[in-house]
Scaffold this active site. Sequence first.
Site, PDB file in Angstrom:
ATOM      1  N   ASP A 123       0.860  -1.180   0.000  1.00  0.00           N
ATOM      2  CA  ASP A 123       0.000   0.000   0.000  1.00  0.00           C
ATOM      3  C   ASP A 123       0.894   1.227   0.000  1.00  0.00           C
ATOM      4  OD1 ASP A 123      -2.386  -1.433   0.073  1.00  0.00           O
ATOM      5  OD2 ASP A 123      -2.529  -1.385   2.249  1.00  0.00           O
ATOM      6  N   ASP A 147      -7.074  -1.445  -4.352  1.00  0.00           N
ATOM      7  CA  ASP A 147      -8.103  -1.044  -3.381  1.00  0.00           C
ATOM      8  C   ASP A 147      -9.056  -0.017  -3.992  1.00  0.00           C
ATOM      9  OD1 ASP A 147      -6.915  -2.673  -1.444  1.00  0.00           O
ATOM     10  OD2 ASP A 147      -5.745  -1.033  -0.588  1.00  0.00           O
TER      11      ASP A 147
END
Length: 166
Positions: free
Chosen positions: A120, A136
């Site tokens: 991320d 995401d």
Amino acid sequence: MKKRMRIVLFIIICLFLVFLDQYTKAIAVRYLKGQNPVPVISSVLYFLYIENRGAAFGFLQGAQIFFYLITIFVLFLILYVLRKLPDEKRYVPLYIVCVLIFSGAIGNFIDRVRQQYVVDFIYFKPIDFPVFNVADIYVTTGAIIMVLLFLLFYNDHELDFLKVRK
């Protein structure tokens, strides 16, 4: 659009979106790992490398087997919907939802299988939003569109094609 063409297009778009997700993660690993957060828009948006061993936005840390099973279930569910989807323009938005959620699920699944965590790197500071990635974004956008479609666009009988016939 005919089923065969719809499936070919689905595969091509998903491959492109997964490639884009994996490419952005590779860039994050190369340039952000071990570095301080990089401001994109000062006090708003940052690039910040994180290894996420949980679900979307860091929930359920370390439950890898659970994530594998859920992902496989979701992927098969999307393929089922895609197979049953009528060849009418009215269902193009649902097709797009399938593409987005499938691509995002595959993008993060690749990370989980290869390295036991998801990379991320996007951080939205004003609301201290959890760090996230491109996959995401696909899943979240697809889920939001799906909810809106089911609440505001499709009526119950238009979704009858999803029922399992005996």
